[in-house]
Design a protein around this motif. Sequence first.
Motif, PDB file in Angstrom:
ATOM      1  N   ASP B  27      35.144  43.033  49.014  1.00  0.00           N
ATOM      2  CA  ASP B  27      35.526  41.626  48.849  1.00  0.00           C
ATOM      3  C   ASP B  27      34.793  40.870  47.737  1.00  0.00           C
ATOM      4  O   ASP B  27      34.984  39.670  47.585  1.00  0.00           O
ATOM      5  CB  ASP B  27      35.394  40.830  50.162  1.00  0.00           C
ATOM      6  CG  ASP B  27      36.537  41.156  51.101  1.00  0.00           C
ATOM      7  OD1 ASP B  27      37.562  41.681  50.612  1.00  0.00           O
ATOM      8  OD2 ASP B  27      36.408  40.898  52.310  1.00  0.00           O
ATOM      9  N   GLY B  29      35.464  41.364  44.791  1.00  0.00           N
ATOM     10  CA  GLY B  29      36.532  41.135  43.814  1.00  0.00           C
ATOM     11  C   GLY B  29      36.679  42.254  42.787  1.00  0.00           C
ATOM     12  O   GLY B  29      37.229  42.046  41.712  1.00  0.00           O
ATOM     13  N   LYS B  30      36.235  43.458  43.140  1.00  0.00           N
ATOM     14  CA  LYS B  30      36.288  44.570  42.190  1.00  0.00           C
ATOM     15  C   LYS B  30      37.735  44.967  41.845  1.00  0.00           C
ATOM     16  O   LYS B  30      38.052  45.177  40.674  1.00  0.00           O
ATOM     17  CB  LYS B  30      35.545  45.783  42.752  1.00  0.00           C
ATOM     18  CG  LYS B  30      35.517  46.975  41.818  1.00  0.00           C
ATOM     19  CD  LYS B  30      34.546  48.030  42.301  1.00  0.00           C
ATOM     20  CE  LYS B  30      34.891  48.521  43.690  1.00  0.00           C
ATOM     21  NZ  LYS B  30      36.144  49.314  43.723  1.00  0.00           N
ATOM     22  N   SER B  31      38.593  45.023  42.861  1.00  0.00           N
ATOM     23  CA  SER B  31      39.992  45.386  42.587  1.00  0.00           C
ATOM     24  C   SER B  31      40.644  44.345  41.697  1.00  0.00           C
ATOM     25  O   SER B  31      41.395  44.674  40.784  1.00  0.00           O
ATOM     26  CB  SER B  31      40.791  45.509  43.882  1.00  0.00           C
ATOM     27  OG  SER B  31      40.087  46.262  44.819  1.00  0.00           O
ATOM     28  N   THR B  32      40.340  43.084  41.966  1.00  0.00           N
ATOM     29  CA  THR B  32      40.911  42.010  41.152  1.00  0.00           C
ATOM     30  C   THR B  32      40.394  42.117  39.717  1.00  0.00           C
ATOM     31  O   THR B  32      41.148  41.944  38.755  1.00  0.00           O
ATOM     32  CB  THR B  32      40.530  40.641  41.751  1.00  0.00           C
ATOM     33  OG1 THR B  32      40.818  40.648  43.153  1.00  0.00           O
ATOM     34  CG2 THR B  32      41.298  39.510  41.080  1.00  0.00           C
ATOM     35  N   ASN B 156      30.933  37.154  39.821  1.00  0.00           N
ATOM     36  CA  ASN B 156      32.356  36.819  40.004  1.00  0.00           C
ATOM     37  C   ASN B 156      32.553  35.572  40.865  1.00  0.00           C
ATOM     38  O   ASN B 156      31.636  35.103  41.518  1.00  0.00           O
ATOM     39  CB  ASN B 156      33.049  38.028  40.652  1.00  0.00           C
ATOM     40  CG  ASN B 156      34.555  37.924  40.616  1.00  0.00           C
ATOM     41  OD1 ASN B 156      35.121  37.342  39.684  1.00  0.00           O
ATOM     42  ND2 ASN B 156      35.221  38.474  41.626  1.00  0.00           N
ATOM     43  N   ASP B 159      34.663  30.376  39.575  1.00  0.00           N
ATOM     44  CA  ASP B 159      35.607  29.248  39.736  1.00  0.00           C
ATOM     45  C   ASP B 159      35.326  28.459  41.018  1.00  0.00           C
ATOM     46  O   ASP B 159      35.569  27.255  41.077  1.00  0.00           O
ATOM     47  CB  ASP B 159      37.057  29.752  39.732  1.00  0.00           C
ATOM     48  CG  ASP B 159      37.285  30.868  40.740  1.00  0.00           C
ATOM     49  OD1 ASP B 159      36.609  31.914  40.622  1.00  0.00           O
ATOM     50  OD2 ASP B 159      38.114  30.705  41.652  1.00  0.00           O
ATOM     51  N   SER B 194      37.456  36.738  38.068  1.00  0.00           N
ATOM     52  CA  SER B 194      38.474  37.792  37.944  1.00  0.00           C
ATOM     53  C   SER B 194      39.835  37.233  38.294  1.00  0.00           C
ATOM     54  O   SER B 194      40.846  37.634  37.725  1.00  0.00           O
ATOM     55  CB  SER B 194      38.164  38.948  38.895  1.00  0.00           C
ATOM     56  OG  SER B 194      36.870  39.408  38.650  1.00  0.00           O
TER      57      SER B 194
HETATM   58  N1  LIG Z   1      38.158  32.396  43.891  1.00  0.00           N
HETATM   59  C1  LIG Z   1      38.114  33.642  43.496  1.00  0.00           C
HETATM   60  N2  LIG Z   1      38.522  34.612  44.318  1.00  0.00           N
HETATM   61  C2  LIG Z   1      38.476  35.893  43.899  1.00  0.00           C
HETATM   62  C3  LIG Z   1      38.000  36.242  42.612  1.00  0.00           C
HETATM   63  N3  LIG Z   1      38.069  37.578  42.476  1.00  0.00           N
HETATM   64  C4  LIG Z   1      38.589  38.049  43.637  1.00  0.00           C
HETATM   65  N4  LIG Z   1      38.823  37.035  44.500  1.00  0.00           N
HETATM   66  C5  LIG Z   1      39.363  37.114  45.867  1.00  0.00           C
HETATM   67  O1  LIG Z   1      38.439  37.807  46.676  1.00  0.00           O
HETATM   68  C6  LIG Z   1      39.099  38.622  47.635  1.00  0.00           C
HETATM   69  C7  LIG Z   1      38.646  40.080  47.503  1.00  0.00           C
HETATM   70  O2  LIG Z   1      39.043  40.575  46.240  1.00  0.00           O
HETATM   71  P1  LIG Z   1      39.287  42.114  45.963  1.00  0.00           P
HETATM   72  O3  LIG Z   1      39.523  42.238  44.513  1.00  0.00           O
HETATM   73  O4  LIG Z   1      40.314  42.651  46.887  1.00  0.00           O
HETATM   74  O5  LIG Z   1      37.854  42.662  46.348  1.00  0.00           O
HETATM   75  P2  LIG Z   1      37.257  44.141  46.461  1.00  0.00           P
HETATM   76  O6  LIG Z   1      37.186  44.436  47.921  1.00  0.00           O
HETATM   77  O7  LIG Z   1      35.893  44.030  45.858  1.00  0.00           O
HETATM   78  O8  LIG Z   1      38.139  45.062  45.686  1.00  0.00           O
HETATM   79  C8  LIG Z   1      40.576  38.437  47.370  1.00  0.00           C
HETATM   80  O9  LIG Z   1      41.077  37.481  48.261  1.00  0.00           O
HETATM   81  C9  LIG Z   1      40.617  37.941  45.935  1.00  0.00           C
HETATM   82  O10 LIG Z   1      41.752  37.171  45.654  1.00  0.00           O
HETATM   83  C10 LIG Z   1      37.578  35.183  41.746  1.00  0.00           C
HETATM   84  O11 LIG Z   1      37.155  35.371  40.622  1.00  0.00           O
HETATM   85  N5  LIG Z   1      37.650  33.913  42.249  1.00  0.00           N
END
Ligand SMILES: Nc1nc2c(ncn2[C@@H]2O[C@H](COP(=O)(O)OP(=O)(O)O)[C@@H](O)[C@H]2O)c(=O)[nH]1
Lengths: 306, 435
Positions: B27, B29-32, B156, B159, B194
């Motif tokens: 969570d 935000g790595k995938s994003t 990350n 914002d 991201s």
């Molecule tokens: N506000 C905000 N939310 C983010 C950002 N990057 C990711 N998220 C949110 O964080 C949550 C987890 O992101 P995800 O990419 O799935 O995380 P992962 O588990 O690290 O791959 C999701 O709801 C994304 O939309 C960011 O830069 N800003």
Amino acid sequence: MSAITDKPTRINQLDALESESIFIIREVVAECKKVALLFSGGKDSAVLLKLAEKAFYPTPLPLTLLHIDTGHNYPEALSFRDKRAAECGAELVVRSVEDSIAQGRVQLASEDASRNAAQSVTLVDAISELGFDALLGGARRDEEKARAKERVFSHRDAFGSWNPKAQRPEPWTLYNARLKPNENVRVFPISNWTEIDIWHYIARENLELPPLYYTHKREVVRRGHQLWPVTHLTPPRPGDRIETLSVRYRTVGDMSCTCPVESIADNPEAIIAETLATSISERGATRMDDATDEASMELRKREGYF
Amino acid sequence: MGAPDRNPVRPAAGTDVLRFVTAGSVDDGKSTLIGRLLFDTQSIPSDQLVALKDASRRRGRGELDLALLTDGLEAEREQGITIDVAYRYFSTTKRHFVIADTPGHEQYTRNMVTGASNADCAVLLVDARRGILRQTRRHAFVCALLAVPHLVIAVNKMDLFEFDEKVFRTIEKDLRHLALELGAPDPIVIPVSSLLGDNIVTRSAQTPWYQGQTLLEVLETVDPARLDYAFRLPVQRVARQTGTLAIGRWHDFRGYQGQIAAGSVAVGDEVGVYPGGRRSTVKAVYAPGGEVSRAGAPSSITLELETQIDISRGSLIGSIETPPQESDAIIADLCWFSERAYDPRRRLLIKHMTRTERVVIEEIEYGIDIETLSKVAAPESFSQNDLGRVQLRAAKPLAFDLYRENRTTGAFILIDEASNETVAAGMIFSSALQG
Ligand SMILES: Nc1nc2c(ncn2[C@@H]2O[C@H](COP(=O)(O)OP(=O)(O)O)[C@@H](O)[C@H]2O)c(=O)[nH]1
């Protein structure tokens, strides 16, 4: 052999990919007893065969070429397959899905159904019949989601099954090819190549390919963003409008499930230019079966698909 | 912020490649971030973009959830976590990139080790709301242990703090302190979003106080070059040409085949064969493109020597000025991979470059407490994902370099002889004192 050339110590990306693939091919032959290279006459297997020739030069190729013929292959691909096999001097073994059907090993939904999945059975049967413990294949990780996590050395049980959880970790380049009796390993030396790398290599090495890869006139029907070729396996449906277009294939697979793309490219450089300009993936443009089912590749692999 | 309006990026001919590993807590935000990097460099094919938009809508994730792009296998989706390293490819005009995307879940340290083993650079994610987590510490520690040359940390979700400089600076300070404490390279720290794309590919208008590079700029410019090590060629196989086929040039041909692990070699060089150190002179070098007078890492070559000496798979051909170390007893750092805990009764093999030998763990010097990253004196065993330092003894001497000096000749895996499983990855710390 031509004059000795001096090579800089820093090598570019294509040379690095080439050397990595040669390393992998040599590891397989050094660690396994009986190695086959899956050779269909397609562009990826043509690159793979070239890499294998380079890996063992100047000694003979220490492997067998194996083709699983679905009976739905384009004749141009088959004659290219035979020609290249004769040139490289390795034995070519062909096993056919038709035989598996005749033996009742495979049951198809209909005569002209895609034989993509059915070839897994023929492949697994051929492996046990001929006693291969390693198979080199031309799959690339950029092709598809389930491939992105594929190992270079993909371990299969006696049924050819791929279990994503049971795969061996591959830190550095330390591949573990140790097997128990009846197990085999599928090895993907060009895992890290992308479609564009393949074409750069074909151009640089001046590799011959079946003419299907270059522009030719063909009768096709438009379906969505794909062009379906008019063949005896994929006949036009009522109401279809048949057009004769200049097309080429990006992949040459089973005739019943591979689509050409519109193109006037008649050489590798022109294809590179087109590939860089296009925004659609190789599978998206050309595979009838994948557009519908995200998980279909993963499923097929669990069933012993390459 | 959408994708920048410009032509899709093109790799120039002859450019090099950077391999980087990505890691973060679930969570963060790595995938994003990966989705954003691919989207903003126009690396997502149009059909995949359509599929992505479909999937986003179907799963109620808005118009376009970039995180779904790297969404993995069915088995993973069922569990809602990523379980394996995924490799992705993209290029810009400057460079080709290979991403080793490693899962964030705590139990998969082994995947981080695998992804980091070949990486020129690591990109770690920190959620600005959560700051440094145990996972962050662990990932930085693994990068240091695996000797990844460059460390980039993306702070990350900036914002959510309206890109407040104070929030960033506090985390940045902690991160620099952490890297120092762990012996990791001094990190490049970047404030990003991201989700919105700030400072990933395009420079953010929201962070006027940040003068550094965007993530892509960093990746395009960090130097993947390794130090210029002494020549090392692990021999994979000996190619022989005999019989009636072998005529003229190839009569009695004997070539030593392998991929150069370090340095370079030229015709006329005197080289050593290790272990043992017998010497010969290079007669000819064949690279994939043909015969050459010199070849360097990472070329796969075939080497012909002037004299026929006993060389087989597992031999190391190398420089005589800077020979490798030789010993059957080594001290090494291990990461235990197997689900089955280490059991001293089971027989182990070491695969070191192209050589496989029987090996025993003579002593566990210490383990690493993954929570505190402090040493634990002499644990009895290792469980999956455990890290620690051990003393090994191989059945025969090995020729090696220390891992911190050469990541190829200093690395190994351990294999369970009965199950054939790869049970551990290891990095040679030093030679053990004999006796
Ligand atoms: N506000 C905000 N939310 C983010 C950002 N990057 C990711 N998220 C949110 O964080 C949550 C987890 O992101 P995800 O990419 O799935 O995380 P992962 O588990 O690290 O791959 C999701 O709801 C994304 O939309 C960011 O830069 N800003």
